[in-house]
Write a protein that holds these residues in place. Sequence first.
Motif, PDB file in Angstrom:
ATOM      1  N   MET A 138      -3.010  -5.496  13.437  1.00  0.00           N
ATOM      2  CA  MET A 138      -4.078  -4.527  13.690  1.00  0.00           C
ATOM      3  C   MET A 138      -3.856  -3.220  12.945  1.00  0.00           C
ATOM      4  O   MET A 138      -4.796  -2.599  12.471  1.00  0.00           O
ATOM      5  CB  MET A 138      -4.187  -4.231  15.192  1.00  0.00           C
ATOM      6  CG  MET A 138      -4.822  -5.323  15.994  1.00  0.00           C
ATOM      7  SD  MET A 138      -5.216  -4.795  17.681  1.00  0.00           S
ATOM      8  CE  MET A 138      -3.742  -3.973  18.182  1.00  0.00           C
ATOM      9  N   PHE A 139      -2.604  -2.793  12.865  1.00  0.00           N
ATOM     10  CA  PHE A 139      -2.284  -1.488  12.281  1.00  0.00           C
ATOM     11  C   PHE A 139      -1.825  -1.593  10.828  1.00  0.00           C
ATOM     12  O   PHE A 139      -1.355  -0.611  10.256  1.00  0.00           O
ATOM     13  CB  PHE A 139      -1.190  -0.806  13.114  1.00  0.00           C
ATOM     14  CG  PHE A 139      -1.648  -0.337  14.462  1.00  0.00           C
ATOM     15  CD1 PHE A 139      -2.106   0.966  14.645  1.00  0.00           C
ATOM     16  CD2 PHE A 139      -1.643  -1.192  15.552  1.00  0.00           C
ATOM     17  CE1 PHE A 139      -2.530   1.408  15.892  1.00  0.00           C
ATOM     18  CE2 PHE A 139      -2.069  -0.758  16.804  1.00  0.00           C
ATOM     19  CZ  PHE A 139      -2.521   0.549  16.978  1.00  0.00           C
ATOM     20  N   ASP A 140      -1.986  -2.776  10.237  1.00  0.00           N
ATOM     21  CA  ASP A 140      -1.413  -3.028   8.915  1.00  0.00           C
ATOM     22  C   ASP A 140      -2.022  -2.144   7.821  1.00  0.00           C
ATOM     23  O   ASP A 140      -1.387  -1.903   6.793  1.00  0.00           O
ATOM     24  CB  ASP A 140      -1.583  -4.504   8.552  1.00  0.00           C
ATOM     25  CG  ASP A 140      -0.644  -4.931   7.441  1.00  0.00           C
ATOM     26  OD1 ASP A 140       0.507  -4.466   7.428  1.00  0.00           O
ATOM     27  OD2 ASP A 140      -1.065  -5.716   6.577  1.00  0.00           O
ATOM     28  N   ASP A 141      -3.238  -1.673   8.010  1.00  0.00           N
ATOM     29  CA  ASP A 141      -3.849  -0.798   7.006  1.00  0.00           C
ATOM     30  C   ASP A 141      -3.234   0.598   7.003  1.00  0.00           C
ATOM     31  O   ASP A 141      -3.402   1.349   6.030  1.00  0.00           O
ATOM     32  CB  ASP A 141      -5.367  -0.675   7.250  1.00  0.00           C
ATOM     33  CG  ASP A 141      -6.106  -1.940   6.838  1.00  0.00           C
ATOM     34  OD1 ASP A 141      -5.527  -2.742   6.087  1.00  0.00           O
ATOM     35  OD2 ASP A 141      -7.257  -2.117   7.266  1.00  0.00           O
ATOM     36  N   ALA A 142      -2.546   0.948   8.083  1.00  0.00           N
ATOM     37  CA  ALA A 142      -1.977   2.292   8.193  1.00  0.00           C
ATOM     38  C   ALA A 142      -0.465   2.310   8.012  1.00  0.00           C
ATOM     39  O   ALA A 142       0.096   3.303   7.549  1.00  0.00           O
ATOM     40  CB  ALA A 142      -2.344   2.900   9.550  1.00  0.00           C
ATOM     41  N   LEU A 143       0.201   1.233   8.385  1.00  0.00           N
ATOM     42  CA  LEU A 143       1.657   1.159   8.235  1.00  0.00           C
ATOM     43  C   LEU A 143       2.075  -0.303   8.183  1.00  0.00           C
ATOM     44  O   LEU A 143       1.360  -1.179   8.642  1.00  0.00           O
ATOM     45  CB  LEU A 143       2.370   1.878   9.384  1.00  0.00           C
ATOM     46  CG  LEU A 143       2.018   1.457  10.819  1.00  0.00           C
ATOM     47  CD1 LEU A 143       2.836   0.274  11.281  1.00  0.00           C
ATOM     48  CD2 LEU A 143       2.233   2.616  11.779  1.00  0.00           C
ATOM     49  N   SER A 144       3.235  -0.550   7.612  1.00  0.00           N
ATOM     50  CA  SER A 144       3.680  -1.930   7.451  1.00  0.00           C
ATOM     51  C   SER A 144       5.142  -2.090   7.846  1.00  0.00           C
ATOM     52  O   SER A 144       5.970  -1.224   7.546  1.00  0.00           O
ATOM     53  CB  SER A 144       3.501  -2.387   5.989  1.00  0.00           C
ATOM     54  OG  SER A 144       2.136  -2.460   5.644  1.00  0.00           O
ATOM     55  N   GLN A 198       4.892   5.809   3.070  1.00  0.00           N
ATOM     56  CA  GLN A 198       3.447   5.974   3.195  1.00  0.00           C
ATOM     57  C   GLN A 198       2.823   6.823   2.101  1.00  0.00           C
ATOM     58  O   GLN A 198       3.430   7.771   1.590  1.00  0.00           O
ATOM     59  CB  GLN A 198       3.115   6.590   4.553  1.00  0.00           C
ATOM     60  CG  GLN A 198       3.184   5.579   5.678  1.00  0.00           C
ATOM     61  CD  GLN A 198       2.671   6.169   6.972  1.00  0.00           C
ATOM     62  OE1 GLN A 198       3.024   7.282   7.332  1.00  0.00           O
ATOM     63  NE2 GLN A 198       1.853   5.422   7.674  1.00  0.00           N
ATOM     64  N   LEU A 199       1.586   6.468   1.798  1.00  0.00           N
ATOM     65  CA  LEU A 199       0.755   7.273   0.912  1.00  0.00           C
ATOM     66  C   LEU A 199      -0.013   8.284   1.757  1.00  0.00           C
ATOM     67  O   LEU A 199      -0.148   8.123   2.977  1.00  0.00           O
ATOM     68  CB  LEU A 199      -0.229   6.369   0.159  1.00  0.00           C
ATOM     69  CG  LEU A 199       0.398   5.298  -0.750  1.00  0.00           C
ATOM     70  CD1 LEU A 199      -0.671   4.361  -1.278  1.00  0.00           C
ATOM     71  CD2 LEU A 199       1.160   5.959  -1.882  1.00  0.00           C
ATOM     72  N   PRO A 200      -0.555   9.350   1.126  1.00  0.00           N
ATOM     73  CA  PRO A 200      -1.325  10.348   1.894  1.00  0.00           C
ATOM     74  C   PRO A 200      -2.459   9.742   2.713  1.00  0.00           C
ATOM     75  O   PRO A 200      -2.717  10.170   3.840  1.00  0.00           O
ATOM     76  CB  PRO A 200      -1.851  11.284   0.799  1.00  0.00           C
ATOM     77  CG  PRO A 200      -0.825  11.185  -0.289  1.00  0.00           C
ATOM     78  CD  PRO A 200      -0.373   9.755  -0.273  1.00  0.00           C
ATOM     79  N   ALA A 201      -3.142   8.730   2.161  1.00  0.00           N
ATOM     80  CA  ALA A 201      -4.252   8.112   2.895  1.00  0.00           C
ATOM     81  C   ALA A 201      -3.754   7.424   4.166  1.00  0.00           C
ATOM     82  O   ALA A 201      -4.428   7.441   5.201  1.00  0.00           O
ATOM     83  CB  ALA A 201      -4.971   7.096   2.009  1.00  0.00           C
ATOM     84  N   ASP A 202      -2.555   6.819   4.097  1.00  0.00           N
ATOM     85  CA  ASP A 202      -1.980   6.176   5.280  1.00  0.00           C
ATOM     86  C   ASP A 202      -1.664   7.203   6.353  1.00  0.00           C
ATOM     87  O   ASP A 202      -1.907   6.979   7.542  1.00  0.00           O
ATOM     88  CB  ASP A 202      -0.703   5.419   4.900  1.00  0.00           C
ATOM     89  CG  ASP A 202      -0.962   4.299   3.914  1.00  0.00           C
ATOM     90  OD1 ASP A 202      -2.049   3.700   3.994  1.00  0.00           O
ATOM     91  OD2 ASP A 202      -0.090   4.037   3.079  1.00  0.00           O
ATOM     92  N   ARG A 203      -1.100   8.332   5.926  1.00  0.00           N
ATOM     93  CA  ARG A 203      -0.767   9.386   6.901  1.00  0.00           C
ATOM     94  C   ARG A 203      -2.023   9.919   7.575  1.00  0.00           C
ATOM     95  O   ARG A 203      -2.015  10.246   8.768  1.00  0.00           O
ATOM     96  CB  ARG A 203       0.004  10.507   6.204  1.00  0.00           C
ATOM     97  CG  ARG A 203       1.420  10.114   5.800  1.00  0.00           C
ATOM     98  CD  ARG A 203       2.259  11.309   5.403  1.00  0.00           C
ATOM     99  NE  ARG A 203       1.860  11.850   4.108  1.00  0.00           N
ATOM    100  CZ  ARG A 203       2.348  11.440   2.939  1.00  0.00           C
ATOM    101  NH1 ARG A 203       3.252  10.471   2.906  1.00  0.00           N
ATOM    102  NH2 ARG A 203       1.957  11.986   1.812  1.00  0.00           N
ATOM    103  N   ALA A 204      -3.102   9.998   6.822  1.00  0.00           N
ATOM    104  CA  ALA A 204      -4.364  10.469   7.397  1.00  0.00           C
ATOM    105  C   ALA A 204      -4.873   9.497   8.464  1.00  0.00           C
ATOM    106  O   ALA A 204      -5.369   9.920   9.512  1.00  0.00           O
ATOM    107  CB  ALA A 204      -5.405  10.642   6.301  1.00  0.00           C
TER     108      ALA A 204
END
Length: 311
Positions: free
Chosen positions: A74-80, A170-176
Amino acid sequence: MDTAVRFPTTPKAVKAHALKLSPRMNVEKAFQAIMRNCLDQIEANETGVVKYRDVESLHQMRVGLRRLRAALGMFDDALSLPLALRAELDWLVAQLGPARDWDVLAGSTLPAISGSVEALAPLVPVQLAAADKANALHAAAGEAVGSERYQDLIGHLERWLDERAWRAMQLPADRARLKMRIADFAKGILEKDQQRLLKRGRKLKQADPEARHRVRIAAKKTRYAAEFFASLYPRKTVRPYVGALASLQDELGLMNDASVAASLLGQLSEGDAALAEGAAFVRGYLAGRAAQGDGKVRKLWKRFVPLRAPG
């Protein structure tokens, strides 16, 4: 003076405890709470699996693992999760899965059949052989959970979670994304899961075992997501939705158990003439029961389709 002899009792299998998320949480905090909830369920069943070879403890540990992997998805788009840890999780699932499959065959499927038909002598050696296989796999699962490899896996997962080690990659988009309100994030997940389930469910009519399995997996992931985020929504909205999903998942699970059982019986009787007659009878019985289950699944599906995901 109390002189009664006391015997140690098998610990009760531990189900997931209620998860409480706050709408004010951001995605990162909610992820930590959900992962902690899953890890607690896994770790709480260790003694039952290692020391007592308890069937239900093994089942609940597997449920905890499935929930944990669903949360990671579920959270794979934000963290891995690091690939090495994913591989170790796959290893643990592979250690527990076969034992559970044989448990269902030996402890549930075969006793149900023997209790519903007239005495069938060829069924006895099949039951004994299945029980022996289940016991051997339980011992192997217990050794895996009691191993240093398992402890290393749990320790690494704990540290990764507590130290928020995903931040380093993480990339900036992931942190957002991780700073989003969890209510907004959950809404998107629930809508996406429901659409995937509805799409797969269109093929349920006269579906083969593989197609039913795909629907079951989608229903399971949708249910886990709804349960993870349940505290964010009114109970009167969540309960009917989760209840309909649970009924659908359970019935599809029974049909999947029958399909798996047929495969296991084929393995059991291969090259063993003494088991062939009983295994053939059970496979035929299960095929007939699966045909009856199709109608029940379609009714449960019709009950679920009009419902909408919470949020």
